[in-house]
Design a protein around this motif. Sequence first.
Motif, PDB file in Angstrom:
ATOM      1  N   SER A 141      33.547 -72.980  21.447  1.00 11.36           N
ATOM      2  CA  SER A 141      32.945 -74.206  21.010  1.00 11.36           C
ATOM      3  C   SER A 141      31.942 -74.325  19.527  1.00 11.36           C
ATOM      4  O   SER A 141      30.566 -73.469  19.925  1.00 11.36           O
ATOM      5  CB  SER A 141      32.001 -74.337  22.426  1.00 11.36           C
TER       6      SER A 141
ATOM      7  N   LEU B  62      27.098 -83.488  17.699  1.00 10.55           N
ATOM      8  CA  LEU B  62      29.216 -83.811  17.185  1.00 10.55           C
ATOM      9  C   LEU B  62      29.665 -82.243  17.554  1.00 10.55           C
ATOM     10  O   LEU B  62      29.491 -81.161  16.708  1.00 10.55           O
ATOM     11  CB  LEU B  62      29.700 -83.937  15.452  1.00 10.55           C
ATOM     12  N   TYR B  63      30.897 -82.599  18.344  1.00 16.03           N
ATOM     13  CA  TYR B  63      31.076 -81.189  20.005  1.00 16.03           C
ATOM     14  C   TYR B  63      32.788 -80.954  19.292  1.00 16.03           C
ATOM     15  O   TYR B  63      33.033 -81.592  19.336  1.00 16.03           O
ATOM     16  CB  TYR B  63      30.184 -81.504  21.065  1.00 16.03           C
ATOM     17  N   ASN B  64      33.025 -79.960  18.916  1.00 15.97           N
ATOM     18  CA  ASN B  64      34.285 -79.444  19.317  1.00 15.97           C
ATOM     19  C   ASN B  64      34.592 -78.011  19.509  1.00 15.97           C
ATOM     20  O   ASN B  64      33.576 -77.088  19.880  1.00 15.97           O
ATOM     21  CB  ASN B  64      34.299 -78.982  17.805  1.00 15.97           C
TER      22      ASN B  64
ATOM     23  N   ASP C 220      42.748 -78.261  21.398  1.00 20.75           N
ATOM     24  CA  ASP C 220      40.908 -78.962  20.558  1.00 20.75           C
ATOM     25  C   ASP C 220      40.893 -79.767  20.736  1.00 20.75           C
ATOM     26  O   ASP C 220      41.856 -81.361  21.072  1.00 20.75           O
ATOM     27  CB  ASP C 220      41.412 -78.367  19.362  1.00 20.75           C
TER      28      ASP C 220
ATOM     29  N   PHE D 268      37.801 -83.294  20.339  1.00 22.29           N
ATOM     30  CA  PHE D 268      35.674 -83.413  19.554  1.00 22.29           C
ATOM     31  C   PHE D 268      35.344 -84.618  20.594  1.00 22.29           C
ATOM     32  O   PHE D 268      35.777 -85.418  21.138  1.00 22.29           O
ATOM     33  CB  PHE D 268      36.530 -84.014  17.654  1.00 22.29           C
TER      34      PHE D 268
END
Length: 333
Positions: A112, A143-145, A169, A171
Motif C-alpha cells: 500500500s 490519496l491511497y493506492n 490495483d 485507488f
Amino acid sequence: MIITRVLYICAVKRNYILYKLLILAASGLFFQTKAQETLPFYQQYLVDGDFLFNPALLGKTDDVVLNLNYQKQFSQLSESPNVQSVGLHANVFDRVGAGISFFRDQNGPISSNGLMLGASYFIPISDEEDRQDQFSFGIGTNLYNMNIDYTQLNPQQSGDQVLGENTNDIFIAYANLGTAVKYRHFFAGVSVIDIPISNDLPIVNGIEPLPTKFYLNAGYDWHFTDGIFVTPSLMMNLNTNSSRIFDYNLMATAFGEKNNISAGISFRSAKSAVGSQNLGLSPVIKGRVGGITFGAVYNFGVSELTENFGNSFMLSLGFNIDNFINTRGFRYR
C-alpha cells in the motif's frame, strides 16, 4: 490490515492450503469492497509523528520539520511486514501551516502507498510569543493506492477471475479533519481520519462498514522542577466497527535550551464487541540534539504471533530546520 499480516504468517509457515484460501478470500474482499485503512496506527505520535494523525498539528512550531519513520513487525522474520513514512510540514505564511507525507506499507504480496496533503490554521490563546498556547484546526486528504503482486501467488486455478486483469490495483481518496489545543502545559486533540470521498459504493450500500477512524488524545506536561517534566497522556483510536484502541503513556523529559531527552512507557489495550485484550507494552525513548531529533519504540506483544515470530520496533529520525518558507515568521497579533 490484520488479514494481510495473517496471510504473511501463513506463507512463512508454509501452510500453503490455508494461505491460498486466505489469499483468495482476502483478495475478493479487498477488491470488491475497496475500503482500506491508510497509514497503520502505531506509536508514531510519540516520536514526533503526531501530525500524521491530525492535520491540525501541521506547522505547529516555527521550524520546517522533516520526520522519517520506520516500523517493522515480527522482528525474527527477515521479510516481515513493515511500514515507512516521510513527512514534511511547516508554518508557511501568517498563521497557516501546511504539510505533506508519504507512506508505504509492505505485507508480503500486498503493498500500500499513500500520499497525505493538509493545511492548518493557528490562533494564539495567550500573550506569550513562543507558540506554547494555541488553538488550531486543519483539513487534509489521503490519496491511497493498494496493489497485490500476483507473481507471488500460486492459485490452484490459474484462470481464476478473482485474479483477473485490472483486479490487483485500486485507488481511493479520503478526507481528514482535526482540531488541537495547547494551553499552560495541557494539550488535547480530536481528529477524524479516512472519510471516503471516492470508491465508496460498497459503504453506501451497506456491504462494508465505514473505514473512518476517530482519534482523541489528551495529556499534561507536569513541570515539577527545573529542567525536568513528566507527561501522562492518553490516545484513543475509535472506529465505526465498535472497536477501540487505548494507549496509556507516561514520559519523563530532561531538557536544556536546545537539547532534550525523553524516556517512558506506552501500554496498549483494545476493546471490541467480542471482548477486550491487552496488546502490548512499549518502552519509548526520544530526544533532540540541536536541530536533529531521534526516537525508538520497542513493542513487547502478548499475542501468540509475537511469541512465535518476535516483537516489533519503530525507529524515527527528524530534522528541525530554520523556517526558510515563511521568513516573516508566525503572526501573533
